[in-house]
Write an enzyme that holds these catalytic residues in place. Structure first.
Site, short mmCIF file in Angstrom:
data_model
loop_
_atom_site.label_atom_id
_atom_site.label_comp_id
_atom_site.label_asym_id
_atom_site.label_seq_id
_atom_site.Cartn_x
_atom_site.Cartn_y
_atom_site.Cartn_z
N TRP A 8 0.84 -1.20 0.00
CA TRP A 8 0.00 0.00 0.00
C TRP A 8 0.87 1.25 0.00
O TRP A 8 0.59 2.21 -0.71
CB TRP A 8 -0.98 0.00 1.18
CG TRP A 8 -1.96 -1.12 1.10
CD1 TRP A 8 -2.11 -2.14 1.99
CD2 TRP A 8 -2.93 -1.36 0.06
NE1 TRP A 8 -3.11 -3.00 1.57
CE2 TRP A 8 -3.62 -2.54 0.39
CE3 TRP A 8 -3.27 -0.69 -1.12
CZ2 TRP A 8 -4.64 -3.07 -0.40
CZ3 TRP A 8 -4.28 -1.21 -1.92
CH2 TRP A 8 -4.95 -2.38 -1.56
N ASP B 274 -1.79 6.93 6.16
CA ASP B 274 -2.83 6.00 5.74
C ASP B 274 -3.11 5.10 6.94
O ASP B 274 -2.25 4.30 7.34
CB ASP B 274 -2.30 5.18 4.54
CG ASP B 274 -3.26 4.06 4.10
OD1 ASP B 274 -4.30 3.87 4.75
OD2 ASP B 274 -2.93 3.38 3.11
N LYS C 288 -12.22 -1.72 6.74
CA LYS C 288 -11.44 -2.59 7.63
C LYS C 288 -11.96 -2.52 9.07
O LYS C 288 -11.97 -3.51 9.76
CB LYS C 288 -9.96 -2.22 7.60
CG LYS C 288 -9.38 -2.01 6.20
CD LYS C 288 -8.94 -3.31 5.53
CE LYS C 288 -8.71 -3.19 4.03
NZ LYS C 288 -7.70 -2.25 3.59
C1 LIG Z 1 -7.10 -1.85 2.15
C2 LIG Z 1 -6.06 -0.81 2.19
C3 LIG Z 1 -5.94 0.19 1.20
C4 LIG Z 1 -6.83 0.21 -0.03
O1 LIG Z 1 -8.08 0.69 0.27
P1 LIG Z 1 -9.19 0.91 -0.87
O2 LIG Z 1 -10.28 1.56 -0.08
O3 LIG Z 1 -9.54 -0.42 -1.42
O4 LIG Z 1 -8.63 1.81 -1.90
C5 LIG Z 1 -4.98 1.15 1.34
N1 LIG Z 1 -4.14 1.16 2.40
C6 LIG Z 1 -4.22 0.22 3.36
C7 LIG Z 1 -3.26 0.27 4.52
C8 LIG Z 1 -5.17 -0.79 3.28
O5 LIG Z 1 -5.23 -1.72 4.25
#
Ligand SMILES: *Cc1c(COP(=O)(O)O)cnc(C)c1O
Length: 356
Positions: free
Chosen positions: A99, A166, A190
């Site tokens: 990511w 993030d 999540k």
């Molecule tokens: C799942 C995830 C993403 C991607 O998220 P989307 O909403 O599918 O774009 C980005 N960063 C992390 C740390 C993730 O766990």
């Protein structure tokens, strides 16, 4: 049979959220209409949006000067929106996984990226430390929880440039000192809601410093001004997020859930460390994620991987396969996962060890 949901995302939600969402699909806020068919401009939904923002602020103790946004496009769109809105020339990134690498790739479209450190050479199995963030960058970006590898930055870093994180997979799992960050963003699927919405916590004074033209839909200032109603927001996912926030508040908030998360993770890591069949992929306890717990078969038991996978499934333990890029196993232990599910996994691991 009771199912235990260890999927990494979309992932387990509190039963409270599921039940309240079913009610909302039948009838939303006494309107006689379903949440699926009501105008986002109705006074009932505007009230829901405002309450969702204020609950989010309250639970994370977001200080004054910050705004909360709920946007479409997932965390992946934020990989581009962050540099587009913040980067003049140069930004620094910590590369801790897939990511983070994807965020770096997008940022390179808008300027120079300094990768201050990377754990790529060791399959991202640790969090790099002792790196230096250049003082002339527009911001420094980290990924606090590396969902695929199971590492986590649990301490808010101190840096002298605007900090962007993030937090897709560990938001609301522990207290965060929001004042140390300029932007915190993530996908909701999540730890908060079904897929379809991303949250952004943004310090307003970090905006308005770039000269490039920004399309309205990608401009944080537009969304702040319109209070996440510039266009039709993901109404249903925001409604569900509202329920999860109520659930978390009733439970005692992020400090209370952190205690539970620490306890759950300890039960599982202890068993991985003890059981002769398995080894953890992250050895430093400081770097071990409390949300995604990764392990593999010990080399001498490698051929038991598929049998354990089948055994787990037969016990109702779902979603424990590791990410397709790393293999092995990954148990996601998000906020909504009850301790009983972790205990069910641990007893399956013990039983499997005795059989083999
Ligand atoms: C799942 C995830 C993403 C991607 O998220 P989307 O909403 O599918 O774009 C980005 N960063 C992390 C740390 C993730 O766990």
């Amino acid at each position: 049979m009771k199912k235990h949901n260890f999927y990494a995302g979309p992932s387990i939600l509190p039963q409270y959220t599921i039940d309240k969402t079913i009610e909302g699909i039948k009838e939303f806020a006494g309107t006689g209409l379903s949440i699926l068919e009501i105008s986002h401009r109705s006074k009932e939904f505007v009230a829901c949006m405002n309450e969702t923002m204020s609950l989010f602020k309250e639970l994370l103790e977001v200080p004054a000067g910050y705004q909360i946004l709920f946007l479409g496009g997932g965390a992946s769109l934020q990989f581009a929106m962050v540099p587009m809105n913040l980067m003049n020339k140069k930004a620094a990134y910590l590369n801790t996984g897939v990511w983070a690498s994807k965020a770096i790739k997008e940022a390179k479209l808008f300027g120079e990226v300094v990768e201050v450190a990377s754990s790529k050479e060791k399959l991202f199995n640790y969090i790099p430390k002792n790196y230096t963030v250049p003082s002339d960058v527009d911001y420094f970006h980290i990924t606090t929880n590396n969902t695929i590898y199971g590492t986590e930055i649990k301490k808010d870093p101190d840096v002298k440039v605007p900090l962007v994180a993030d937090m897709s997979s560990d938001i609301l799992s522990r207290p965060v000192d929001v004042s140390k960050y300029s932007i915190i963003y993530g996908g909701a699927q999540k730890n908060l809601a079904p897929a379809g919405v991303a949250f952004v916590i943004i310090k307003e004074d970090v905006l308005g410093k770039v000269t490039r033209p920004i399309p309205s839909m990608l401009d944080y200032r537009v969304h702040i001004k319109e209070e996440s109603m510039f266009n039709t927001p993901p109404v249903f996912a925001i409604f569900a997020a509202n329920q999860t926030l109520h659930w978390l508040k009733q439970l005692g908030g992020v400090k209370a859930i952190q205690k539970k998360n620490i306890e759950k993770a300890k039960i599982l890591y202890d068993e991985i460390d003890r059981n002769k069949l398995f080894i953890p992929t992250i050895s430093d306890p400081e770097d071990r994620s409390l949300m995604n717990i990764c392990f593999v078969m010990a080399p001498e038991y490698k051929d038991l991987e598929q049998p354990f996978s089948d055994f787990a499934k037969s016990k109702g333990l779902l979603g424990i396969a590791g990410h397709r890029s790393v293999g092995g196993f990954r148990a996601s232990t998000y906020n909504a996962l009850p301790k009983e599910s972790v205990e069910a996994l641990v007893s399956a691991m013990k039983e499997f060890e005795l059989k083999n």
